[in-house]
Motif scaffolding. Structure first.
Motif, PDB file in Angstrom:
ATOM      1  N   GLY A  18       0.789  -1.217   0.000  1.00 49.62           N
ATOM      2  CA  GLY A  18       0.000   0.000   0.000  1.00 49.62           C
ATOM      3  C   GLY A  18       0.821   1.266   0.000  1.00 49.62           C
ATOM      4  N   LEU A  19       2.097   1.197   0.284  1.00 50.89           N
ATOM      5  CA  LEU A  19       2.925   2.383   0.397  1.00 50.89           C
ATOM      6  C   LEU A  19       3.687   2.646  -0.893  1.00 50.89           C
ATOM      7  CD1 LEU A  19       4.439   1.586   3.902  1.00 50.89           C
ATOM      8  CD2 LEU A  19       2.470   3.019   3.399  1.00 50.89           C
ATOM      9  N   ALA A  20       3.830   3.901  -1.222  1.00 51.10           N
ATOM     10  CA  ALA A  20       4.619   4.283  -2.385  1.00 51.10           C
ATOM     11  C   ALA A  20       6.040   4.565  -1.916  1.00 51.10           C
ATOM     12  CB  ALA A  20       4.022   5.498  -3.052  1.00 51.10           C
ATOM     13  N   ASP A  21       7.008   3.902  -2.527  1.00 46.78           N
ATOM     14  CA  ASP A  21       8.417   4.061  -2.176  1.00 46.78           C
ATOM     15  C   ASP A  21       9.199   4.523  -3.391  1.00 46.78           C
ATOM     16  OD1 ASP A  21       8.183   3.130   0.458  1.00 46.78           O
ATOM     17  OD2 ASP A  21       8.406   1.040  -0.153  1.00 46.78           O
ATOM     18  N   ASP A  22      10.402   4.994  -3.121  1.00 44.33           N
ATOM     19  CA  ASP A  22      11.362   5.270  -4.176  1.00 44.33           C
ATOM     20  C   ASP A  22      12.372   4.138  -4.155  1.00 44.33           C
ATOM     21  OD1 ASP A  22      10.032   7.606  -4.621  1.00 44.33           O
ATOM     22  OD2 ASP A  22      11.505   8.877  -3.619  1.00 44.33           O
ATOM     23  N   PHE A  23      12.590   3.510  -5.300  1.00 44.81           N
ATOM     24  CA  PHE A  23      13.562   2.433  -5.403  1.00 44.81           C
ATOM     25  C   PHE A  23      14.716   2.906  -6.267  1.00 44.81           C
ATOM     26  CE2 PHE A  23       9.732   0.038  -4.403  1.00 44.81           C
ATOM     27  CZ  PHE A  23      10.214  -0.829  -3.448  1.00 44.81           C
ATOM     28  N   LYS A  24      15.935   2.627  -5.793  1.00 40.13           N
ATOM     29  CA  LYS A  24      17.129   2.975  -6.542  1.00 40.13           C
ATOM     30  C   LYS A  24      17.921   1.700  -6.764  1.00 40.13           C
ATOM     31  CE  LYS A  24      21.078   6.061  -6.614  1.00 40.13           C
ATOM     32  NZ  LYS A  24      21.817   7.108  -5.920  1.00 40.13           N
ATOM     33  N   THR A  25      18.218   1.414  -8.020  1.00 41.24           N
ATOM     34  CA  THR A  25      18.980   0.214  -8.327  1.00 41.24           C
ATOM     35  C   THR A  25      20.458   0.483  -8.101  1.00 41.24           C
ATOM     36  OG1 THR A  25      19.240   0.809 -10.651  1.00 41.24           O
ATOM     37  CG2 THR A  25      17.286  -0.479 -10.062  1.00 41.24           C
ATOM     38  N   ILE A  26      21.251  -0.583  -8.131  1.00 42.84           N
ATOM     39  CA  ILE A  26      22.694  -0.402  -7.929  1.00 42.84           C
ATOM     40  C   ILE A  26      23.330   0.297  -9.124  1.00 42.84           C
ATOM     41  CG2 ILE A  26      23.000  -2.283  -6.291  1.00 42.84           C
ATOM     42  CD1 ILE A  26      23.819  -4.087  -8.564  1.00 42.84           C
ATOM     43  N   TYR A  56      14.801  -6.867 -10.749  1.00 43.38           N
ATOM     44  CA  TYR A  56      15.357  -8.109 -10.224  1.00 43.38           C
ATOM     45  C   TYR A  56      16.121  -7.815  -8.937  1.00 43.38           C
ATOM     46  CZ  TYR A  56      14.059 -10.183 -14.637  1.00 43.38           C
ATOM     47  OH  TYR A  56      13.333 -10.632 -15.705  1.00 43.38           O
ATOM     48  N   PHE A  57      16.130  -8.787  -8.023  1.00 42.70           N
ATOM     49  CA  PHE A  57      16.786  -8.584  -6.738  1.00 42.70           C
ATOM     50  C   PHE A  57      18.282  -8.311  -6.901  1.00 42.70           C
ATOM     51  CE2 PHE A  57      13.116 -10.988  -4.866  1.00 42.70           C
ATOM     52  CZ  PHE A  57      12.648  -9.938  -4.103  1.00 42.70           C
ATOM     53  N   VAL A  58      18.910  -8.887  -7.924  1.00 45.11           N
ATOM     54  CA  VAL A  58      20.344  -8.659  -8.122  1.00 45.11           C
ATOM     55  C   VAL A  58      20.626  -7.213  -8.501  1.00 45.11           C
ATOM     56  CG1 VAL A  58      20.878 -11.047  -8.696  1.00 45.11           C
ATOM     57  CG2 VAL A  58      20.218  -9.479 -10.511  1.00 45.11           C
ATOM     58  N   GLU A  59      19.607  -6.470  -8.953  1.00 40.38           N
ATOM     59  CA  GLU A  59      19.776  -5.060  -9.303  1.00 40.38           C
ATOM     60  C   GLU A  59      19.542  -4.129  -8.124  1.00 40.38           C
ATOM     61  OE1 GLU A  59      16.874  -4.563 -12.348  1.00 40.38           O
ATOM     62  OE2 GLU A  59      18.083  -5.507 -13.893  1.00 40.38           O
ATOM     63  N   LEU A  60      19.040  -4.681  -7.018  1.00 39.10           N
ATOM     64  CA  LEU A  60      18.689  -3.859  -5.858  1.00 39.10           C
ATOM     65  C   LEU A  60      19.769  -3.937  -4.786  1.00 39.10           C
ATOM     66  CD1 LEU A  60      14.938  -4.830  -5.604  1.00 39.10           C
ATOM     67  CD2 LEU A  60      15.852  -2.611  -6.257  1.00 39.10           C
ATOM     68  N   PRO A  61      19.889  -2.908  -3.958  1.00 44.47           N
ATOM     69  CA  PRO A  61      20.871  -2.937  -2.864  1.00 44.47           C
ATOM     70  C   PRO A  61      20.534  -4.036  -1.852  1.00 44.47           C
ATOM     71  CG  PRO A  61      19.984  -0.710  -3.191  1.00 44.47           C
ATOM     72  CD  PRO A  61      19.199  -1.623  -4.049  1.00 44.47           C
ATOM     73  N   GLN A  65      17.053  -6.124  -0.677  1.00 43.26           N
ATOM     74  CA  GLN A  65      16.993  -7.578  -0.826  1.00 43.26           C
ATOM     75  C   GLN A  65      16.610  -8.234   0.496  1.00 43.26           C
ATOM     76  OE1 GLN A  65      20.692  -9.058  -2.397  1.00 43.26           O
ATOM     77  NE2 GLN A  65      20.509  -7.897  -4.313  1.00 43.26           N
ATOM     78  N   GLU A  66      17.200  -7.749   1.589  1.00 41.44           N
ATOM     79  CA  GLU A  66      16.883  -8.302   2.908  1.00 41.44           C
ATOM     80  C   GLU A  66      15.448  -7.984   3.310  1.00 41.44           C
ATOM     81  OE1 GLU A  66      19.870  -6.660   5.429  1.00 41.44           O
ATOM     82  OE2 GLU A  66      21.464  -7.870   4.540  1.00 41.44           O
ATOM     83  N   ARG A  67      14.970  -6.816   2.920  1.00 45.49           N
ATOM     84  CA  ARG A  67      13.595  -6.421   3.242  1.00 45.49           C
ATOM     85  C   ARG A  67      12.588  -7.416   2.665  1.00 45.49           C
ATOM     86  NH1 ARG A  67      11.132  -0.873   0.852  1.00 45.49           N
ATOM     87  NH2 ARG A  67       8.941  -1.410   1.043  1.00 45.49           N
ATOM     88  N   PHE A  68      12.899  -7.950   1.497  1.00 44.63           N
ATOM     89  CA  PHE A  68      11.999  -8.916   0.859  1.00 44.63           C
ATOM     90  C   PHE A  68      12.502 -10.347   1.017  1.00 44.63           C
ATOM     91  CE2 PHE A  68      11.112  -4.925  -1.303  1.00 44.63           C
ATOM     92  CZ  PHE A  68       9.742  -4.871  -1.124  1.00 44.63           C
ATOM     93  N   HIS A  69      13.457 -10.551   1.925  1.00 43.30           N
ATOM     94  CA  HIS A  69      13.985 -11.877   2.261  1.00 43.30           C
ATOM     95  C   HIS A  69      14.520 -12.617   1.049  1.00 43.30           C
ATOM     96  CE1 HIS A  69      12.438 -11.454   6.337  1.00 43.30           C
ATOM     97  NE2 HIS A  69      11.315 -11.015   5.802  1.00 43.30           N
ATOM     98  N   TYR A  70      15.217 -11.893   0.186  1.00 42.90           N
ATOM     99  CA  TYR A  70      15.820 -12.541  -0.976  1.00 42.90           C
ATOM    100  C   TYR A  70      16.994 -13.393  -0.528  1.00 42.90           C
ATOM    101  CZ  TYR A  70      18.380 -13.185  -5.319  1.00 42.90           C
ATOM    102  OH  TYR A  70      19.051 -13.730  -6.383  1.00 42.90           O
ATOM    103  N   GLY A  71      17.025 -14.630  -0.984  1.00 41.31           N
ATOM    104  CA  GLY A  71      18.119 -15.531  -0.653  1.00 41.31           C
ATOM    105  C   GLY A  71      17.947 -16.266   0.663  1.00 41.31           C
ATOM    106  N   SER A  72      16.864 -16.020   1.399  1.00 43.91           N
ATOM    107  CA  SER A  72      16.642 -16.725   2.662  1.00 43.91           C
ATOM    108  C   SER A  72      15.838 -17.994   2.398  1.00 43.91           C
ATOM    109  CB  SER A  72      15.904 -15.834   3.659  1.00 43.91           C
ATOM    110  OG  SER A  72      14.590 -15.621   3.216  1.00 43.91           O
ATOM    111  N   ALA A  73      15.624 -18.764   3.436  1.00 44.88           N
ATOM    112  CA  ALA A  73      14.875 -20.007   3.292  1.00 44.88           C
ATOM    113  C   ALA A  73      13.374 -19.770   3.228  1.00 44.88           C
ATOM    114  CB  ALA A  73      15.184 -20.932   4.466  1.00 44.88           C
TER     115      ALA A  73
END
Length: 159
Positions: A18-26, A56-61, A65-73
């Protein structure tokens, strides 16, 4: 698989929808006022003023990535995506361009079918075009009759 972890992940993703964020890729590309559409196993799909994009998660800081639990179980793939899509479909239905085009074509086919069956009532613009077309048909028919008479008179005179 811990059900509390899955539930907390679901809450985090739902709250961020529901929230609008600003995303900056690497690479430095910035997505302003982006709303997260859904999370997939390899990235997030966002909606901005300019359209829908997938980052893609590899493009994000790392913090994103941790906020969306990328790479976790924790399963962030199809299960989370299906839950988010289900929640979105109940709140705001998304009509794609293909659906709009299909409904447009269906409407036009229904109009043509009603015209063929004689159930169509023409609008004012159609009536004006029909009247003008009928005038031109009558004018050409009258001109043809007059031309035929003149041709017959001239033909008899030179015979």
């Amino acid at each position: 698989m811990n059900p509390w972890k899955t539930a907390s992940m679901s809450l985090v993703v739902s709250a961020s929808l529901g929230l609008a964020d600003d995303f900056k890729t690497i690479d430095g590309k910035i997505y302003k006022d982006a709303t997260i559409s859904h999370v997939e196993a390899d990235g997030i799909v966002i909606k901005t003023k300019t359209g829908i994009s997938k980052i893609y998660f590899v493009e994000l800081p790392k913090d994103v990535q941790e906020r969306f639990h990328y790479g976790s179980a924790t399963p962030t793939g199809k299960a989370v995506t299906q839950r988010i899509d289900k929640a979105e479909s109940t709140t705001t239905p998304f009509v794609s361009a293909a659906d709009r085009f299909a409904s447009f074509v269906e409407k036009k086919l229904d109009e043509r079918e009603s015209i063929l069956q004689g159930k169509h009532t023409p609008g004012s613009a159609e009536l004006m075009v029909i009247r003008e077309f009928n005038f031109h048909k009558a004018f050409l028919a009258g001109t043809a009759i007059i031309a035929s008479l003149l041709f017959a008179i001239v033909w008899r005179r030179f015979k």
